[in-house]
Design a protein around this motif. Structure first.
Motif, short mmCIF file in Angstrom:
data_model
loop_
_atom_site.label_atom_id
_atom_site.label_comp_id
_atom_site.label_asym_id
_atom_site.label_seq_id
_atom_site.Cartn_x
_atom_site.Cartn_y
_atom_site.Cartn_z
N ALA A 7 43.48 59.48 0.76
CA ALA A 7 42.03 59.46 0.92
C ALA A 7 41.69 60.46 2.02
O ALA A 7 42.40 60.56 3.01
N VAL A 8 40.62 61.21 1.82
CA VAL A 8 40.25 62.23 2.83
C VAL A 8 38.74 62.26 3.04
O VAL A 8 37.96 61.91 2.15
N PHE B 19 38.74 57.87 13.62
CA PHE B 19 38.18 59.02 12.92
C PHE B 19 37.90 60.13 13.95
O PHE B 19 38.00 59.92 15.15
N VAL C 109 39.96 66.35 5.73
CA VAL C 109 40.65 65.77 6.87
C VAL C 109 41.20 64.39 6.49
O VAL C 109 40.53 63.60 5.85
N THR D 252 36.57 60.62 0.02
CA THR D 252 35.90 59.31 0.10
C THR D 252 34.62 59.38 0.93
O THR D 252 33.80 58.47 0.87
N ASN D 253 34.47 60.44 1.73
CA ASN D 253 33.30 60.51 2.62
C ASN D 253 33.15 61.94 3.13
O ASN D 253 34.11 62.71 3.13
N ALA E 68 32.88 64.27 6.38
CA ALA E 68 33.53 64.05 7.67
C ALA E 68 32.50 63.78 8.78
O ALA E 68 31.30 63.99 8.60
N1 HPA Z 1 38.97 61.39 8.53
C1 HPA Z 1 40.30 61.12 8.54
N2 HPA Z 1 40.91 60.45 7.57
C2 HPA Z 1 40.16 60.03 6.53
C3 HPA Z 1 38.78 60.27 6.46
C4 HPA Z 1 38.14 60.99 7.50
O1 HPA Z 1 36.94 61.25 7.50
N3 HPA Z 1 38.35 59.73 5.29
C5 HPA Z 1 39.44 59.18 4.68
N4 HPA Z 1 40.53 59.37 5.43
#
Ligand code: HPA
Length: 265
Positions: A84-85, A164, A181, A206-207, A209
Motif C-alpha cells: 500500500a502506498v 506517516f 511513498v 491508498t491515499n 501523501a
Molecule cells: N506514507 C507511507 N506509507 C503509506 C502511505 C503513506 O502515505 N500510504 C500507505 N502506506
C-alpha cells in the motif's frame, strides 16, 4: 515449473486462491518465517504475509531477512510483492496500481544486508534497477488484460515509519523524483537481489501523501482503500502465477552475486 513467492502487504493476508495451501514455519538463521506452501497453475507457490497474522508487525520490525531467506531455502526464484502506498504524483490516484521501476531508500534503522559477518565477507551488489525487469514485464502484461487502472513505472520512496511523513518531507521526495511513498519495499527488494531472487512490486495507491491530501492521514483510510482493491489484487496475483509465457526482456538477478562467489544459504 516456476517457483513463485508472494509477499502480501497491508490488506493481502490470505488470498482465496491459496486455499488448500499448507502452513509451515520455516526456521532461518534470523528467526522464523510463516509460509503457506502450495501449487497453482502448475507452479510452486509460497505465500508470506509481510505484517504477520492479524497485521501485528510494523514495517520497521518486519523480519525481512527471515522472509527472504525462507523463500530462498524453499527454492523460490520469483517474488511478487504487494504494498500500500501514498501518492505524490497527481496522476497516480487512490485505487490505481503502480509497477514501480525504481526506488529511493529513506529507511534508517533496518538491517539491510545478508553480508554483515566475517564469514560472508564484504559484498556490494549492483542495485541500479531495484526491480526485476522480467517480472515487471510479466506483471504489466497481466495488468493489460484487466480493466485495472495502472502505471507501468514509478519511483517508490521507502520511509522508516511507522509514522506517516511530514508535508515538508513529501515536498522534498517529490523534488527528488519520487512518485509514491511506502514503508516496506526496502530492504525487501535489496535482500531479494542479494539472495539472487527476481523481485517485483505492485503498489496500490491508498491515499494522497501528507500535505497533498486535504485531510490528515490515517491507517483506517489506508485499510479501507485497500479493501476496495483487494479483489483486483487477488485477480492480478492469480494471473501472475498463471503467466507462464516468456517475455522479451532479460535479467541477471539469478547471478547478482557472481562477483562474490554467488549467494549461499
Ligand atoms: N506514507 C507511507 N506509507 C503509506 C502511505 C503513506 O502515505 N500510504 C500507505 N502506506
Amino acid at each position: 515449473m516456476r517457483k513463485i513467492g508472494i509477499i502480501g502487504g497491508t490488506g493481502i493476508y490470505s488470498p482465496e486462491a491459496l486455499s488448500g495451501f499448507v502452513e509451515k514455519i520455516v526456521e532461518t538463521p534470523y528467526g522464523q518465517a510463516l509460509c503457506n506452501i502450495g501449487e497453482m497453475a502448475g507452479n510452486k507457490v509460497v505465500f508470506i504475509t509481510r505484517h504477520g497474522v492479524g497485521h501485528k508487525t510494523p514495517p520497521h520490525k518486519v523480519n525481512y531477512r527471515a522472509n527472504i531467506w525462507a523463500l530462498k531455502s524453499l527454492g523460490i526464484e520469483e517474488i511478487f510483492a504487494t504494498t500500500a502506498v501514498g501518492s505524490l504524483n497527481p496522476e497516480m490516484k487512490a485505487g490505481h496500481f503502480v509497477v514501480c521501476d525504481n526506488a529511493l531508500d529513506f529507511t534508517k534503522s533496518r538491517i539491510n544486508t545478508f553480508y554483515d559477518t566475517p564469514e560472508r565477507g564484504v559484498a556490494h551488489v549492483d542495485f541500479t534497477h531495484p526491480y526485476c525487469p522480467v517480472l515487471r514485464q510479466k506483471v504489466i502484461n497481466c495488468l493489460k488484460q484487466t480493466d485495472i487502472t495502472f502505471h507501468d513505472h514509478g519511483v517508490y520512496v521507502c520511509t522508516e515509519g511507522p509514522r506517516f511523513e511530514t508535508a515538508a518531507e513529501i515536498k522534498m521526495f517529490a523534488m527528488l523524483g519520487g512518485d509514491l511513498v511506502g514503508m516496506t519495499n526496502l530492504p525487501e527488494s535489496l535482500l531479494a537481489r542479494e539472495a539472487e531472487i527476481c523481485y517485483t512490486n505492485c503498489s496500490i495507491v491508498t491515499n494522497m501523501a501528507a500535505g497533498i491530501s486535504p485531510i490528515p492521514l490515517s491507517h483506517k483510510e489506508v485499510v479501507e482503500e485497500m479493501a476496495r482493491s483487494i479483489k483486483n489484487m487477488e485477480k492480478l496475483i492469480t494471473a501472475f502465477i498463471a503467466y507462464n509465457e516468456p517475455v522479451e526482456v532479460e535479467c541477471g538477478c539469478a547471478h547478482a552475486m557472481a562477483e562474490f562467489g554467488g549467494f549461499k544459504l
